[in-house]
Motif scaffolding. Structure first.
Motif, PDB file in Angstrom:
ATOM      1  N   THR A 151     -36.353 -18.653  24.349  1.00 11.27           N
ATOM      2  CA  THR A 151     -36.322 -18.108  25.701  1.00 11.27           C
ATOM      3  C   THR A 151     -35.520 -19.084  26.550  1.00 11.27           C
TER       4      THR A 151
ATOM      5  N   VAL B  96     -34.792 -20.819  30.654  1.00  9.59           N
ATOM      6  CA  VAL B  96     -35.392 -21.081  31.955  1.00  9.59           C
ATOM      7  C   VAL B  96     -34.332 -21.033  33.050  1.00  9.59           C
TER       8      VAL B  96
ATOM      9  N   SER C  19     -44.838 -19.215  29.148  1.00  5.49           N
ATOM     10  CA  SER C  19     -44.323 -18.477  27.991  1.00  5.49           C
ATOM     11  C   SER C  19     -45.264 -18.615  26.802  1.00  5.49           C
TER      12      SER C  19
ATOM     13  N   CYS D  19     -37.342 -16.159  32.635  1.00  4.94           N
ATOM     14  CA  CYS D  19     -38.005 -16.751  31.464  1.00  4.94           C
ATOM     15  C   CYS D  19     -39.183 -15.882  31.020  1.00  4.94           C
TER      16      CYS D  19
ATOM     17  N   LEU E 243     -36.769 -23.339  23.571  1.00  2.00           N
ATOM     18  CA  LEU E 243     -35.812 -23.059  24.633  1.00  2.00           C
ATOM     19  C   LEU E 243     -34.407 -23.072  24.043  1.00  2.00           C
TER      20      LEU E 243
END
Lengths: 496, 496
Positions: free
Chosen positions: A245, A247, A210, A255, A228
């Motif tokens: 974002t 996972v 990312s 992701c 995250l």
């Protein structure tokens, strides 16, 4: 007083309002990423206090007076837009009592916490009372805001997509829906089984990838951050744009594409005109234009065949074997079409069907023809009709999105409109940058960012949203470009 | 209207102000721990906008009117204090123009960023221009605030320590200074060399130990968080109290004791009366009372012989051999006395000398008898006189503290006063809890937290600061308890 002096006072006042909006955004980001659980009650009070302060600035008689004095004055186009937008903001704010504005902020901050817990415990009943409160406040707000021939829903929609009407949206959605349904059915009937990612994908590796995507898509890491969180998001503007974002250790697409999506939003916010910071012209044109940036990044670029030439080996370098190790199979795997329950995980073909469901339900909630008590059943019935599947549990249904708890009624349709705009921008981009696929194949997205900077980002609110897209694309936007794009892409992928 | 209705309106208004103060605190925490570098310009605007909103609430004519109506009314003691405090807040805010309040928030937010950079590049000249701006604004603010026979410095001091005078502080510091200097000289002349920690101490281990200390000292992890940052700090209140600590990989004392110190602040904020949340009675009594909590935790408890029985093996369990593996040598190592340049790393004997230096210099800055241009030289001369050492570089001198950049003039002396209060509280605690050392030796700090809850935390601002300490301790506080404590402790450690 001369115009320059008046405008300086006006701009100073308006920047204060812009700064408070940023503070409200930060409170929200913090609530999502940093705040400890027991902070939620006082956070609601903080949101209410900031909303009340913003309301006081927006409704200040002096602002209305300055707008009146400046409306006919000799201003440059950017100044004229700031004055016009301030007039709109001031008029809308003045129609909503301060206590209602504060209570909306308080109730929706609290409702978000309750929604989170209800979603974890998978109980719509736990969520219903706070949602009822939010819906009732939004109905009240809509009643206050309504102007001219607007419907109450349009009065809320105007917050996100000024100038858009229910008739226009419903017409567009009505034309798209049968075609999307047909395309989805043809794909399901094609019998093709697409390749899938296999194995487990470590959290750290996904985050590292990312961060690499941030660089590739032109994100300025000195003017923002990536974290995250439970939900992907983008917030902030100018020198401080924050994306989150998430996972999924068994599906690395989630992701990577959430990051690319949020980068579209973030790069837009970083690309606004710094000379107009905190003023309307220095802000995004509308939520649909915003979404067009994220969907263009995510889908037309990120899920395009050319970019897979770069992204597939980047996955390989990060994770080793993924089960889809050739760009061609990678391309197929990231464009897998299948009906699913969750909007944010939906493929391009189904995505807008998710939106239309929400659009119809939220219009009924605001109109008062649907009660919160009946929302879960209405959702499930509609989902069965549109997707052919029973919703097995509320977290896969009416509890999946944060929007309603946050009071964002009128926001959902801008996602679908953003998809329409993204498809138009994609056509224009390809005309403007003939070697685009070659660039994307080598991970060079910068020319795209530059084109968007010049044609969209820097312009802020200089033009109304649809006009901005029309000027960038050389024609008035319609859903035809999106339908055409989907038909060609998935026709080829599924050899329809 | 009856009193209850008036009071409800009054409390609602005042809670809005409390919520905005919390927002300002969050903006600061975020700036220290999360904000990307390019966010600083807009953060300054955000701080200014929140300060302006808070100023508007504090100066609202309706608040003054409500205070006037309620001042003579039949109120319970907590309500009466809220009304009195609101009157004080309203009167002080009304004396400061809104633009000055906003500009102070803006300038100090910007100055903190500049200070950070100047400190990194070790250049006082880089910092001087923004500090000049802040000092000139603070002088202006002081001139506005001055009331009755107050000095301008006292008008600023009143923000942190209401009711305290320069005469009282200077008298107390004047009595303490020769005794502290003498004690430091006797220690230096004792020829004792204290044991020291050896080896390197991993970041993760230090953080893990800090989390353990959070539990031991009664921190509610659901109502707060712990992060690493450049500077240890505590911010927030009630359900959302955030502390930061820092790691020195070669000196594990720094992290552990910074954490214990901040926990004193944090547990105070978590222990305030939730029924009075966002109201003055639900806030800390003063900065000196705040500091008394952190210094009591850090020094009288955390650096006490008894707690070393628990902390020494906790270090062993976390790090293995540390070079000071017996509680007795551990106790000596964490109470090492030696002159140093940095206030926050100073031992208990030298700490107040650091404060007095700052107290004298900042009084001169506000009085206008010292210019920012001469501050570095003045600092270095005074340091040489008090500590017998030349300051080799500004980051070890006038650039070490954030306070002045943040506009916190009048704040430093509350640290020394907090030390005085902590020593008094220590005497009272030991009288109230006869088995205290046995509890501390087993890591049981809870009885202390409960005593502080009842005698300090829950009371918030029910009493003026010195009276609160006096009621908790059964006598008026004086520096004698601190000097006695230091004399006994270090007399024994260094066999003076």
């Amino acid at each position: 007083m001369n115009t320059a002096t008046l405008y300086a006072e006006f701009a100073d006042h308006l920047r204060g309002l812009g700064a408070l909006d940023q503070v409200a955004g930060l409170l929200n980001w913090d609530q999502e990423t940093q705040m400890p659980p027991k902070g939620s009650a006082q956070r609601a009070e903080q949101c209410a206090a900031v909303a009340r302060a913003a309301h006081a600035l927006a409704t200040a008689p002096r602002l209305a007076e300055l707008v009146g004095l400046l409306e006919g004055a000799d201003l440059d186009p950017a100044q004229a837009v700031n004055v016009a937008e301030a007039g709109r903001i001031s008029r809308r704010a003045t129609r909503v009592p301060a206590e209602l504005a504060a209570e909306l902020a308080r109730a929706s901050a609290l409702a978000q916490t309750v929604w989170q817990t209800a979603r974890e415990s998978n109980s719509f009943a736990d969520f219903a009372p706070v949602l009822e409160r939010v819906v009732s406040l939004k109905r009240e707000q809509a009643r206050c805001l309504v102007e001219g021939s607007e419907t109450p829903y349009e009065a809320l929609l105007a917050e996100y997509e000024p100038g858009m009407t229910e008739a226009e949206l419903s017409g567009m959605f009505g034309r798209m829906r049968p075609k999307l349904t047909l395309l989805a059915e043809r794909i399901a009937g094609s019998g093709w089984r697409m390749p899938r990612f296999t194995g487990a994908f470590a959290r750290a590796g996904q985050l590292a990838l990312s961060r690499r995507l941030c660089d590739v898509f032109g994100f300025d890491g000195q003017a923002g951050r990536l974290d995250l969180a439970v939900h992907p998001s983008s917030s902030g503007s100018g020198g401080d744009v924050r994306i989150t974002t998430r996972v999924n250790e068994y599906d690395p697409r989630e992701c990577a594409y959430a990051t690319i999506h949020e980068l579209g939003h973030a790069v837009y916010e970083q690309g606004l005109d710094p000379a107009q910071a905190l003023l309307p012209v220095g802000m995004s044109a509308s939520m649909a234009v915003h979404e067009s940036q994220s969907r263009l990044f995510e889908n037309q670029l990120g899920r395009g065949r050319a970019f897979c030439e770069w992204l597939c080996p980047a996955f390989g370098a990060q994770f080793g074997a993924t089960g889809v190790d050739m760009p061609e199979t990678f391309y197929a795997a990231v464009n897998l079409v299948e009906p699913g329950f969750i909007r944010t995980e939906a493929d391009e073909v189904h995505y807008n069907l998710h939106i239309m469901l929400r659009y119809d339900l939220e219009r009924e909630l605001i109109a008062g023809t649907l009660d919160v008590a009946d929302l879960e059943a209405a959702w499930n019935a509609r989902f069965l009709a549109d997707f052919g599947v029973e919703v097995p549990e509320p977290r896969l249904g009416a509890l999946q999105d944060v929007h309603w708890s946050a009071g964002l009624f009128g926001y959902f349709p801008t996602y679908a409109l953003g998809n329409v705009y993204a498809a138009e921008l994609n056509v224009a981009l390809r005309a403007a940058l003939p070697g685009l696929d070659r660039m994307l194949a080598s991970g060079d997205v910068w020319p795209v960012v530059e084109w968007l900077r010049a044609n969209i980002h820097r312009k802020g609110r200089l033009l109304p949203p649809a006009k901005l897209i029309a000027e960038a694309c050389g024609r008035a936007p319609s859903e035809a470009a999106l339908l055409d794009y989907l038909g060609r892409k998935y026709g080829a992928l599924y050899t329809l």
